[in-house]
Design a protein around this motif. Structure first.
Motif, mmCIF file in Angstrom:
data_model
loop_
_atom_site.group_PDB
_atom_site.id
_atom_site.type_symbol
_atom_site.label_atom_id
_atom_site.label_comp_id
_atom_site.label_asym_id
_atom_site.label_seq_id
_atom_site.Cartn_x
_atom_site.Cartn_y
_atom_site.Cartn_z
ATOM 1 N N ASP A 102 35.854 0.530 -127.648
ATOM 2 C CA ASP A 102 36.361 1.837 -127.228
ATOM 3 C C ASP A 102 37.570 1.706 -126.317
ATOM 4 O O ASP A 102 38.559 2.414 -126.459
ATOM 5 C CB ASP A 102 35.272 2.613 -126.477
ATOM 6 N N GLU A 103 37.429 0.811 -125.373
ATOM 7 C CA GLU A 103 38.530 0.624 -124.428
ATOM 8 C C GLU A 103 39.783 0.152 -125.155
ATOM 9 O O GLU A 103 40.891 0.597 -124.870
ATOM 10 C CB GLU A 103 38.148 -0.404 -123.359
ATOM 11 N N SER A 120 40.588 0.738 -128.267
ATOM 12 C CA SER A 120 41.169 1.858 -129.007
ATOM 13 C C SER A 120 41.972 2.750 -128.078
ATOM 14 O O SER A 120 43.063 3.191 -128.400
ATOM 15 C CB SER A 120 40.087 2.710 -129.661
ATOM 16 N N ARG A 121 41.410 3.005 -126.900
ATOM 17 C CA ARG A 121 42.128 3.843 -125.958
ATOM 18 C C ARG A 121 43.436 3.183 -125.534
ATOM 19 O O ARG A 121 44.471 3.824 -125.415
ATOM 20 C CB ARG A 121 41.255 4.123 -124.726
ATOM 21 N N PHE A 156 47.189 4.532 -126.145
ATOM 22 C CA PHE A 156 48.094 4.707 -125.005
ATOM 23 C C PHE A 156 49.450 4.038 -125.271
ATOM 24 O O PHE A 156 50.509 4.601 -124.988
ATOM 25 C CB PHE A 156 47.407 4.147 -123.748
#
Lengths: 316, 471
Positions: free
Chosen positions: A132-133, A135-136, A140
């Motif tokens: 998840d991190e 992907s974020r 960004f």
């Protein structure tokens, strides 16, 4: 304008573009890596990600052979590691250093995008990221380059500063598209066995995805994904903003703008025009016939040569 | 130490007229609104990258200078007196430097001791007999002013090399206009925005050649310099190129910059680089920040450097103590702005006095700046004082001492609300060939810690917008 200012603008845009490309490469590798093995085949996607990013030597030095590259290693190496001069983190660091040196040549909007990205980068933990991190993080990075391009397009005066900045972005972009093709050209070759199997579809689609062109493909060709059409889209099709032809369209035009503002043509204008001619009035069959791989490696080397000519003519 | 003079209210609670509206307004705005606006200001500063570097701190490479949202107010009369005094002072500084590098009448007259010039590390023998355009040396001066009561403004320090801080003066005003437009409709505040125009006009007036529009550039040591933000800010406001040493080269005694269209001649260099680093052929050979041959182009009169080379001979703290005499000597006038009484430790009786009174005095290095290497007697402990005493005895000529002044205070937003904090003021004085220009006000620095007298940004000081009321 000062040569150093032009140089900084040019590299600032190159680094932002490079970060964006790396984010796409990681995105696609992640997707492929999670595709069922029967479809994904035995190829090591993480290794080819490193290859596409053009940092294979550095990587092997640090982690060993590409064939054994692990996801965590590649993600950390391409996204965060300080030892990799082209990691996304370093791209943003260098972009901001360049931006600081030429603040007066940037609009405040452009500066704010870069400065904010640099500040936000610190919020991402300095350890292995969860999926998840990651992907974020990739979202960004891509958003930053969109905002930067948008700020550039919307706020910059159309003068030499703008043209040098665009030249940097286009040169980096065409290099990136060419390197994706260079690493993957073999899956586009017609003589390959099992053509049309699910494996190929995923490979072709992943090439398109790595330049955000899967949807565009269908709009342009109104056909199923075929390898020669993929090559056509990425090499010759001017509608496609990441194609080599579109990049050289822009490069030749921006360099011409510079030349007419300064009242003098030079070697970089001539080389850009001859490269554009090579991408115009051709069809993809020609290129396949004379050898796709030869064409791509020739392009990469000439593209580098154009970079050197621009540097020699304006940036030093 | 006696109770400090507060610029807003006297001890009996009486509010000075210039502050009446502000005080009333402050009373009507809830504390959390003020806090919120302060955070907003900080956010804007951070986002546009108004930062400075603190040398010798690893991880704090870029920091914000705290900004206080309560403006400092000066009346038109107060400013009028200040600006005439500043003009007088800078005029004398220029005449002194010219004299030091030519006839040396002031030394012959025995007013300033010779060794203060000849043994001064900032003295540049290369400048002897060198004419500079319009006999001006200090084109951009920052004179630090402190106040102790309604009528007394002292000059605390002259900065005649590369004074910084003007970008904060301009940005502070910009931020105040953004955050508190209503306050500006209640006060008639003299504008400062014309500083950039004034600076450019000043720089242009100093060009060695006439007949074409001079090419003015700002020379910076680069992005790692603590004041880099200011350098780029000024280049932007002036619309001139911000160059580094490597962007310039000298050919046949002419300075050129490297541009995308080939070499372009440079006429005026506003350099934010110390003398030592200007030219590796003339000064420090290891300097990579400078331009080889720059000094020879300068000596040939083909380029103007602002400030001139060698102005440091006029702004150390030992020379400072002679400024009143310097003004009298060249202008035949009494100084309009007094000096803080100063003991020169180089003189035996002064040293004796200083050593006997260390706990009450502020002792500073003659060439120090930025609040480094000084002793503030009243706040130092015994051990610090004794350690400083040894340094002082070992090299007395390197120090001066001054009484601990009760610097004026201004209302300042702190954790607990509005409280008085000590302030100083740095106005910027521009001397061109045509005239002297001073924008009203300057940079107010404020010691954010209660009771602290050290306003330097490197020591945690903050800044305020400075208002000169037009009526």
């Amino acid at each position: 304008m000062l040569s150093r200012t032009a140089d900084n603008l040019y590299w600032l845009s190159r680094y932002v573009e490079r970060a964006d490309c790396l984010a796409r490469i990681l995105d696609v590798s992640q997707r492929l890596a999670y595709t069922p093995v029967t479809y994904g085949g035995s190829t090591n996607e993480w290794g080819s990600a490193v290859l596409t990013a053009g940092v294979a030597d550095l990587f092997t030095e640090r982690y060993g052979p590409l064939e054994e590259a692990k996801e965590e290693q590649v993600v950390s190496f391409l996204a965060f590691e300080a030892e990799n001069p082209s990691s996304i983190r370093n791209c943003f660091e260098v972009a901001r250093t360049n931006a600081r040196s030429v603040r007066t040549a940037l609009t405040s909007e452009m500066w704010e995008v870069i400065n904010t990205a640099w500040i936000e980068l610190r919020n991402f933990p300095n350890r292995a990221l969860t999926r998840d991190e990651l992907s974020r993080f990739l979202a960004f990075v891509k958003e930053t380059s969109l905002r930067f391009d948008g700020a550039t397009f919307r706020t910059m005066l159309r003068n030499d500063a703008y043209w040098f900045s665009r030249c940097g972005a286009q040169l980096e972009r065409s290099d990136n598209t060419a390197r994706i093709l260079d690493v993957k050209y073999h899956v586009l070759l017609p003589e390959k066995e099992h053509v049309g199997g699910p494996l190929d579809y995923f490979q072709w689609a992943s090439i398109l995805r790595s330049v955000s062109a899967l949807t565009a493909f269908h709009w342009v060709y109104r056909d199923s994904v075929k390898p020669w059409l993929v090559a056509d889209l990425l090499i010759l099709n001017r509608q496609m903003p990441r194609s080599l032809a579109a990049c050289y369209d822009n490069l030749a035009r921006n360099l011409d703008d510079i030349a007419s503002a300064y009242g003098r043509q030079g070697p970089s204008q001539r080389l850009a025009r001859s490269m554009l001619a090579r991408l115009t009035n051709r069809n993809i069959e020609d290129i396949f016939q004379t050898g796709l791989h030869e064409f791509i490696s020739g392009f990469i080397s000439d593209n580098n040569k154009l970079g050197a000519e621009i540097k020699e003519q304006y940036l030093t | 130490m006696r109770q400090a003079f507060d610029e807003m209210s006297s001890t009996d609670g009486h509010v000075r007229p210039a502050y009446e509206t502000l005080k009333q307004w402050l009373g009507g705005v809830p504390q959390d609104v003020l806090n919120h606006r302060r955070k907003e200001a900080e956010y804007i500063f951070r986002r546009i990258g108004i930062t400075f570097a603190v040398y010798g701190e690893q991880n704090a490479q870029e920091r914000l200078i705290p900004f206080d949202i309560v403006p400092r107010i000066l009346t038109k009369d107060e400013w009028g007196r200040l600006s005439t005094g500043l003009e007088q002072r800078v005029k004398a500084l220029n005449m002194y430097i010219r004299d030091v590098y030519s006839k040396r009448e002031i030394l012959k007259a025995g007013i300033v001791p010779e060794d203060l010039v000849y043994k001064n590390p900032a003295f540049r023998p290369e400048m002897n007999g060198q004419r500079v355009p319009h006999d001006l040396y200090v084109h951009i001066a920052g004179i630090d002013i402190v106040r102790t009561d309604p009528d007394t403004f002292y000059v605390l320090e002259d900065n005649a090399r590369t004074p910084s801080g003007v970008s904060y003066m301009l940005e502070n005003r910009e931020i105040m206009l953004r955050l508190f437009p209503e306050l500006f409709s209640m006060h008639k505040v003299a504008p400062v925005e014309n500083y950039a125009d004034d600076l450019l006009a000043t720089l242009r007036s100093l060009s060695p050649q006439s007949g074409h529009e001079p090419n003015v550039v700002i020379l910076t040591p680069g992005i790692y310099n603590s004041a880099y933000y200011e350098h780029s800010f000024l280049a932007d406001k002036l619309g001139v190129d911000l160059v580094e040493g490597r962007d310039l080269f000298v050919k046949d005694g002419i300075v050129f910059m490297r541009t995308t269209e080939g070499p372009k001649r440079v006429d005026v260099i506003y350099r934010r680089l110390d003398d030592d680093f200007l030219d590796p052929l003339a000064f420090r050979p290891d300097s990579v920040l400078g331009v080889p041959g720059l000094m020879s182009a300068y000596q040939a009169g083909n380029v103007t450097l602002t400030n001139a080379v060698g102005t440091g001979v006029a702004d150390d703290k030992a020379v400072y103590s002679y400024m009143p005499d310097i003004i009298r000597f060249y202008l035949g006038e009494e100084p309009l702005l007094p000096n803080v009484p100063t003991w020169r430790c180089r003189e035996a009786d002064h040293l004796k006095y200083v050593l006997e009174h260390l706990p009450e005095l502020v002792v500073k290095e003659v060439h120090g700046s930025g609040g480094y290497g000084m002793l503030v007697g009243p706040t130092a402990d015994k051990a610090q004082i004794e350690k400083f005493r040894e340094k002082l005895i070992a090299d007395p000529a390197n120090f001066i001492a001054q009484p601990t002044l009760a610097l004026s205070t201004c209302p300042t937003l702190v954790e607990k609300g509005i409280a008085p904090r000590h302030v100083d003021l740095r106005p910027f004085i521009l001397s061109g060939s045509d005239k002297v220009r001073i924008v009203p006000g300057g940079l107010t620095r404020v010691a954010m810690k209660e009771g602290s007298l050290v306003v330097n940004s490197s020591q945690g000081g903050g800044t305020k917008d400075t208002w000169v009321l037009d009526a």
